[in-house]
Design an enzyme around this catalytic site. Structure first.
Site, short mmCIF file in Angstrom:
data_model
loop_
_atom_site.label_atom_id
_atom_site.label_comp_id
_atom_site.label_asym_id
_atom_site.label_seq_id
_atom_site.Cartn_x
_atom_site.Cartn_y
_atom_site.Cartn_z
N THR A 125 -29.98 -19.40 -7.40
CA THR A 125 -30.82 -20.60 -7.43
C THR A 125 -32.26 -20.32 -7.02
O THR A 125 -32.51 -19.54 -6.12
CB THR A 125 -30.20 -21.66 -6.48
OG1 THR A 125 -28.91 -21.98 -6.98
CG2 THR A 125 -31.04 -22.92 -6.42
N SER A 131 -29.61 -26.40 -11.53
CA SER A 131 -28.55 -26.56 -12.53
C SER A 131 -28.84 -25.71 -13.77
O SER A 131 -27.93 -25.14 -14.38
CB SER A 131 -28.44 -28.03 -12.95
OG SER A 131 -27.90 -28.80 -11.90
N ILE A 156 -29.98 -20.31 -0.21
CA ILE A 156 -29.05 -19.19 -0.32
C ILE A 156 -28.17 -19.11 0.93
O ILE A 156 -28.66 -18.82 2.03
CB ILE A 156 -29.83 -17.86 -0.55
CG1 ILE A 156 -30.77 -17.99 -1.78
CG2 ILE A 156 -28.86 -16.70 -0.71
CD1 ILE A 156 -30.09 -18.39 -3.08
N GLY A 339 -12.40 -47.46 10.58
CA GLY A 339 -13.29 -48.56 10.93
C GLY A 339 -14.46 -48.06 11.78
O GLY A 339 -15.04 -47.01 11.49
N GLY A 340 -14.77 -48.81 12.84
CA GLY A 340 -15.88 -48.41 13.72
C GLY A 340 -15.70 -47.00 14.24
O GLY A 340 -16.67 -46.23 14.36
N GLU A 363 -22.33 -24.64 -6.11
CA GLU A 363 -21.57 -23.94 -7.15
C GLU A 363 -21.43 -24.79 -8.42
O GLU A 363 -20.44 -24.71 -9.14
CB GLU A 363 -20.22 -23.42 -6.61
CG GLU A 363 -20.46 -22.44 -5.45
CD GLU A 363 -19.32 -21.50 -5.13
OE1 GLU A 363 -18.48 -21.26 -6.01
OE2 GLU A 363 -19.30 -20.99 -4.00
#
Ligand code: COS
Length: 382
Positions: A125, A131, A156, A339-340, A363
């Protein structure tokens, strides 16, 4: 070769015990410190976790994909940051070398990768190539017996600790797309290679991602992985495999969350009874369980197909897509059931909710998996 079933069960038991006894109790502290303790990393090394997928002849456990996915399921039951410590060694950081390396390259690096002495990273990347990974701009220009690398990589994993990078760089500067890209094994100590500070992230504290910059880094031509121009295919095949591993981890996290939900819902009382008795809670549990079972079946079937030598590009993408989206829904329902208590830090549910978000992105995003699945489906005629 596959392990005999008894050995396989012993390995899974050992990993399950390590996860339950050593990793789960320190999850919150690892997230708070943003670091996995050194003694835990040493234990991971002694258990062989860095070398799960490295062939036995190079000191690894040599697991096949089905076995690796079974281990991945167990690892998913602890905070995913732990897996990241050795995840690149098992997956994207080593598998280019395992699949495309020469005997001499393998002999030089794989034993250290298997033992954890060498940490690996996968540098594909870039700021302008996420992408669209075929658009890499990092250049590797041949100069005598070397290539000279210039460019930068982004997000990375494990770059800060890595001593060996698999770097995808363009050897033909006039080319467009994947065809001019080659792969290189680049040791971290080379002059001109620098690693940025770790990024602050939404989740998975304890796992780190960095920018990596190449400023006239001279890499011997000997370090090229495969032929010139093969780098994009190397990356794609590494990712096919990595996506399946990630999908298995997603299933493990989902199974753990479902157990946590059952335990909590059985204890927590409202309206004079345990909330597990309410059908609207049960509906959420039923949906989570059904989806986790479906994902497990898809992942394991795909792993077995891959072990049988079949091309699983489509199925690996489908596994990653379904399992990562599934665990997102399971984590969301877990917050709802708690919940909370699901929203505050003490119970760890909100942490896992944040941790699993990246599975839909790294990935290959869910949208990229859809692109791959659709292309393959069209190619195969349905
Ligand atoms: N295995 C082997 N070869 C593959 C392959 C695979 N899984 N996928 C593609 N290839 C080959 C193609 O066959 C094609 O070869 P030819 O040129 O000989 O025909 C070549 O690679 C180019 O493929 P394609 O045309 O499909 O490339 P695209 O640029 O259209 O991109 C996607 C394909 C989008 C699928 C790719 O860029 C991708 O996976 N992107 C996401 C990257 C990613 O996961 N990044 C995450 C960061 S890494 S942790």
């Amino acid at each position: 070769m596959a392990l005999d079933l008894e050995t396989r069960d012993q390995l899974i038991d050992m990993v399950a015990r390590f996860v339950a006894e050593r990793l789960r109790p320190i999850e919150a502290k690892v997230a708070e410190d943003d670091a996995v303790p050194a003694d835990v990393i040493e234990e991971m090394k002694s258990l062989g976790l860095f070398g799960l997928s490295i062939p036995e002849e190079f000191g690894g456990l040599g697991l096949n994909m089905e076995e690796e996915c079974l281990v991945g399921l167990e690892l998913g039951r602890a905070s995913p940051a732990f897996r990241s410590v050795f995840g690149t060694n098992v997956g994207i950081g080593s598998q280019g070398l395992v699949m495309f390396g020469t005997d001499a390259q393998k002999a030089k690096w794989l034993p250290g990768i298997a033992s954890g002495e060498i940490i690996t990273s996968f540098a594909l990347t870039e700021p302008e190539a996420g992408s669209d990974s075929a658009a890499v701009r990092t250049l590797a220009i041949r100069d005598g017996d070397d290539y000279v690398l210039n460019g930068s990589k982004r997000y990375i994993t494990n770059a800060g600790k890595a001593s060996l990078f698999t770097v995808m760089a363009r050897t033909n500067p006039d080319s467009k797309g994947g065809s001019g890209v080659s792969a290189f094994l680049v040791p971290s100590g080379l002059p001109g290679l620098s690693v940025g500070k770790p990024e602050k992230k939404m989740g998975q504290q304890g796992a780190h991602i960095h920018d990596v910059t190449f400023d006239n880094v001279r890499v011997p031509a000997w370090n090229r992985l495969g032929e010139e121009g093969e780098g994009f295919k190397v990356a794609m095949q590494v990712l096919d495999r990595g996506r399946l591993h990630i999908a298995a981890v997603c299933v493990g996290v989902a199974e753990r969350l479902i157990k946590d939900c059952v335990a909590y819902a059985s204890e927590r009382k409202q309206f004079g009874q345990a909330i597990s008795g309410f059908q609207l809670i049960q509906a959420m549990l039923a949906d989570s369980k059904t989806e986790a079972l479906a994902a497990r079946a898809l992942v394991m079937e795909t792993a077995r197909k891959r072990d049988a030598g079949q091309n699983v590009t489509l199925e690996a993408a489908a596994s990653k897509l379904f399992a990562s989206e599934m665990v997102g829904r399971v984590a969301d329902r877990a917050v709802q059931i708690f919940g909370g208590a699901g929203y505050v830090a003490d119970y760890g549910i909100e942490r896992l909710y944040r941790d699993v978000r990246i599975f839909r992105i790294y990935e290959g995003t869910s949208q990229i998996q859809q692109v791959i699945i659709a292309r393959e489906t069209l190619k195969q005629g349905g």
